[in-house]
Design a protein around this motif. Structure first.
Motif, mmCIF file in Angstrom:
data_model
loop_
_atom_site.group_PDB
_atom_site.id
_atom_site.type_symbol
_atom_site.label_atom_id
_atom_site.label_comp_id
_atom_site.label_asym_id
_atom_site.label_seq_id
_atom_site.Cartn_x
_atom_site.Cartn_y
_atom_site.Cartn_z
ATOM 1 N N GLU A 61 -8.849 9.654 -3.359
ATOM 2 C CA GLU A 61 -7.387 9.897 -1.543
ATOM 3 C C GLU A 61 -7.821 9.068 -0.619
ATOM 4 O O GLU A 61 -7.980 7.969 0.241
ATOM 5 C CB GLU A 61 -6.463 9.871 -2.136
ATOM 6 C CG GLU A 61 -5.348 9.611 -1.528
ATOM 7 C CD GLU A 61 -4.322 8.639 -1.273
ATOM 8 O OE1 GLU A 61 -4.049 8.270 -2.378
ATOM 9 O OE2 GLU A 61 -3.717 7.826 -0.311
ATOM 10 N N LEU B 262 -1.729 20.134 -5.383
ATOM 11 C CA LEU B 262 -1.143 20.101 -6.428
ATOM 12 C C LEU B 262 -2.587 20.508 -7.616
ATOM 13 O O LEU B 262 -2.397 19.206 -8.428
ATOM 14 C CB LEU B 262 -0.646 19.053 -6.095
ATOM 15 C CG LEU B 262 0.600 19.322 -5.869
ATOM 16 C CD1 LEU B 262 1.572 17.796 -5.063
ATOM 17 C CD2 LEU B 262 1.957 19.679 -5.989
ATOM 18 N N LEU C 161 -1.535 4.619 8.283
ATOM 19 C CA LEU C 161 -2.039 4.197 7.070
ATOM 20 C C LEU C 161 -2.703 5.146 6.555
ATOM 21 O O LEU C 161 -2.518 6.041 5.766
ATOM 22 C CB LEU C 161 -1.641 3.052 6.812
ATOM 23 C CG LEU C 161 -1.922 2.554 5.261
ATOM 24 C CD1 LEU C 161 -0.413 2.786 4.221
ATOM 25 C CD2 LEU C 161 -2.304 1.356 5.052
ATOM 26 N N GLU D 70 0.589 -1.644 -0.141
ATOM 27 C CA GLU D 70 0.123 -0.148 0.234
ATOM 28 C C GLU D 70 0.698 1.209 0.321
ATOM 29 O O GLU D 70 0.520 2.160 -0.866
ATOM 30 C CB GLU D 70 -0.626 0.307 1.397
ATOM 31 C CG GLU D 70 -1.681 0.617 1.527
ATOM 32 C CD GLU D 70 -3.373 0.455 0.672
ATOM 33 O OE1 GLU D 70 -3.940 1.521 1.143
ATOM 34 O OE2 GLU D 70 -3.373 -0.499 0.175
ATOM 35 N N ILE D 71 1.938 1.791 1.013
ATOM 36 C CA ILE D 71 2.939 2.741 0.777
ATOM 37 C C ILE D 71 3.062 2.297 -0.856
ATOM 38 O O ILE D 71 3.799 3.800 -0.960
ATOM 39 C CB ILE D 71 4.251 2.053 2.343
ATOM 40 C CG1 ILE D 71 2.366 2.518 3.246
ATOM 41 C CG2 ILE D 71 5.364 3.184 2.157
ATOM 42 C CD1 ILE D 71 4.112 2.215 4.562
ATOM 43 N N MET E 106 -2.426 16.271 -3.027
ATOM 44 C CA MET E 106 -2.825 16.804 -3.752
ATOM 45 C C MET E 106 -3.842 17.623 -3.937
ATOM 46 O O MET E 106 -3.824 18.181 -5.296
ATOM 47 C CB MET E 106 -3.733 14.997 -4.356
ATOM 48 C CG MET E 106 -2.867 14.027 -4.816
ATOM 49 S SD MET E 106 -3.728 12.860 -4.563
ATOM 50 C CE MET E 106 -3.305 11.261 -4.316
ATOM 51 N N ILE F 64 -1.388 12.703 1.908
ATOM 52 C CA ILE F 64 -1.048 12.572 0.301
ATOM 53 C C ILE F 64 -2.139 13.533 -0.023
ATOM 54 O O ILE F 64 -2.425 13.527 -0.683
ATOM 55 C CB ILE F 64 -1.282 11.713 0.494
ATOM 56 C CG1 ILE F 64 0.278 10.854 0.538
ATOM 57 C CG2 ILE F 64 -1.578 11.233 -1.356
ATOM 58 C CD1 ILE F 64 0.620 9.363 -0.163
ATOM 59 N N THR G 187 -1.642 8.620 6.527
ATOM 60 C CA THR G 187 -0.408 8.908 5.794
ATOM 61 C C THR G 187 -1.709 9.341 4.319
ATOM 62 O O THR G 187 -1.298 10.123 3.406
ATOM 63 C CB THR G 187 0.412 7.719 4.918
ATOM 64 O OG1 THR G 187 1.030 7.440 6.251
ATOM 65 C CG2 THR G 187 1.804 8.112 4.082
ATOM 66 N N THR H 4 4.569 7.411 7.428
ATOM 67 C CA THR H 4 4.936 5.876 7.142
ATOM 68 C C THR H 4 5.909 5.578 7.555
ATOM 69 O O THR H 4 5.760 4.063 8.474
ATOM 70 C CB THR H 4 5.207 6.468 5.826
ATOM 71 O OG1 THR H 4 4.738 7.335 5.382
ATOM 72 C CG2 THR H 4 5.857 5.406 4.589
ATOM 73 N N PHE I 66 -8.986 -2.855 6.653
ATOM 74 C CA PHE I 66 -7.819 -3.879 7.349
ATOM 75 C C PHE I 66 -8.478 -3.823 8.598
ATOM 76 O O PHE I 66 -7.664 -4.830 9.613
ATOM 77 C CB PHE I 66 -6.771 -2.612 7.026
ATOM 78 C CG PHE I 66 -5.988 -2.847 6.402
ATOM 79 C CD1 PHE I 66 -4.628 -4.191 6.592
ATOM 80 C CD2 PHE I 66 -5.690 -1.733 4.982
ATOM 81 C CE1 PHE I 66 -3.935 -4.083 5.346
ATOM 82 C CE2 PHE I 66 -3.949 -2.551 4.533
ATOM 83 C CZ PHE I 66 -3.978 -3.782 4.321
ATOM 84 N N THR J 91 1.214 7.192 -7.100
ATOM 85 C CA THR J 91 0.635 8.023 -6.817
ATOM 86 C C THR J 91 0.824 9.589 -6.714
ATOM 87 O O THR J 91 0.128 10.457 -7.546
ATOM 88 C CB THR J 91 -1.003 8.314 -5.691
ATOM 89 O OG1 THR J 91 -0.007 7.661 -4.751
ATOM 90 C CG2 THR J 91 -1.594 6.445 -6.356
ATOM 91 N N LEU J 92 1.463 9.868 -5.360
ATOM 92 C CA LEU J 92 2.107 11.269 -5.574
ATOM 93 C C LEU J 92 2.830 11.386 -6.629
ATOM 94 O O LEU J 92 2.931 12.800 -6.897
ATOM 95 C CB LEU J 92 2.933 10.668 -3.969
ATOM 96 C CG LEU J 92 3.011 12.401 -3.447
ATOM 97 C CD1 LEU J 92 1.757 12.923 -3.089
ATOM 98 C CD2 LEU J 92 4.041 12.143 -2.083
ATOM 99 N N LYS K 258 1.282 4.171 -2.675
ATOM 100 C CA LYS K 258 0.517 5.848 -2.019
ATOM 101 C C LYS K 258 2.215 6.430 -2.985
ATOM 102 O O LYS K 258 2.074 7.893 -3.488
ATOM 103 C CB LYS K 258 0.655 6.075 -1.290
ATOM 104 C CG LYS K 258 -0.561 5.569 -0.536
ATOM 105 C CD LYS K 258 -0.487 5.409 0.851
ATOM 106 C CE LYS K 258 -1.653 5.023 1.789
ATOM 107 N NZ LYS K 258 -2.846 5.200 0.889
#
Lengths: 106, 162
Positions: free
Chosen positions: B54, B45, B31, A41-42, B42, B38, B34, B15, B66, A48-49, A45
């Motif tokens: 996301e 940006l 997670l 998953e990391i 986004m 992100i 994180t 992370t 999870f 995507t970034l 990520k």
């Protein structure tokens, strides 16, 4: 490429590299199946970034966003299936430690 | 740019917490954090659609998946947890060093000074790109979702009683 753009790209590439290192190290070192999935998953990520940053720099946010949406859909399906595999492994051998998966060989 | 750097540092800390943390549940929450950071990046940006995806899917849905998976797995006993924790710290001791090393290398040498990005002339609206230019991607997404649903049905099928 202007110095500002180069600066933005360099900073983001550095942090994306950090994400990749964390993800790969986690996959290599851990023995828990769910933690391995978290490592994957990391890594996703990071991808995507990086796509979003490149889209921002090249002024193609439409294209990169559509690619990121596709990646996210695939990511969810991968996570659901991986979670299901971990659970079925737990049901069968009462553990999610990858060292106990020796019966798969052959 | 300063705010972006602060957000990127927060993302890195989250992370590292995810990867190195003892508890699996806390790792899942790390997670999610994180993903949230992100998605903020986004938004900054100029990619709001991807940010919304996301935030809702990665920070929301995947976290729930999870947590449900973790809740169905038997937790470790206190003694086992102490042994596993010591073992984890031993195995992850090189990670902070590697993070700094690769971060510095990628930051200084990752992008050459004369790098020129390729500019492609395309429609810049995400809806136009998604529905008109990349229709095959949509088809692939539908196929993958159906495959995932079938996979879940197969994996979670109850064993037949004999």
């Amino acid at each position: 490429m202007s110095p500002d753009t180069w600066h933005i790209l360099s900073v983001f590439v550095a942090f994306v590299a950090v994400l990749f290192v964390c993800g790969i190290y986690s996959i290599l070192v851990t023995r828990n199946l769910l933690r391995t999935v978290i490592g994957i998953e990391i890594l996703i990520k990071g991808v995507t970034l990086l796509l979003i940053v490149v889209g921002y720099i090249t002024n193609q946010t439409g294209l990169t966003q559509s690619l990121v949406i596709t990646i996210i859909v695939i990511e969810v399906v991968v996570m659901v299936i991986a979670g299901g595999i971990a659970l079925s492994m737990f049901r069968n051998i009462d553990s999610i430690d990858t060292r106990n998966l020796t019966k798969l060989k052959g | 740019m300063t705010i972006n750097i602060i957000l990127l540092i927060a993302m890195t800390i989250a992370t590292l917490w995810t990867v190195m943390g003892r508890s699996l549940l806390k790792a899942t929450l790390g997670l999610a954090v994180t993903s949230v950071v992100i998605s903020v990046l986004m938004f900054r940006l100029d990619s709001p659609m991807a940010a919304v995806f996301e935030l809702s899917v990665c920070a929301g849905l995947i976290t729930i998946i999870f947590v449900s998976a973790i809740s169905l797995v038997k937790p470790l006993t206190h003694k086992e947890a102490i042994v596993v924790s010591k073992d984890r710290m031993k195995r992850f001791r090189y990670l902070p060093l590697l993070v700094i090393l690769f971060g510095v290398i990628a930051g200084f040498f990752g992008i050459p000074n004369d790098f020129k990005p390729i500019y492609v002339a395309l429609a810049n609206d995400v809806r136009t790109v998604l529905w008109s230019l990349r229709q095959f991607d949509m088809f692939g997404q539908i196929v993958i979702i159906i495959a995932g649903a079938l996979g879940v049905v197969v994996l979670f099928r109850e064993k037949e009683k004999r």
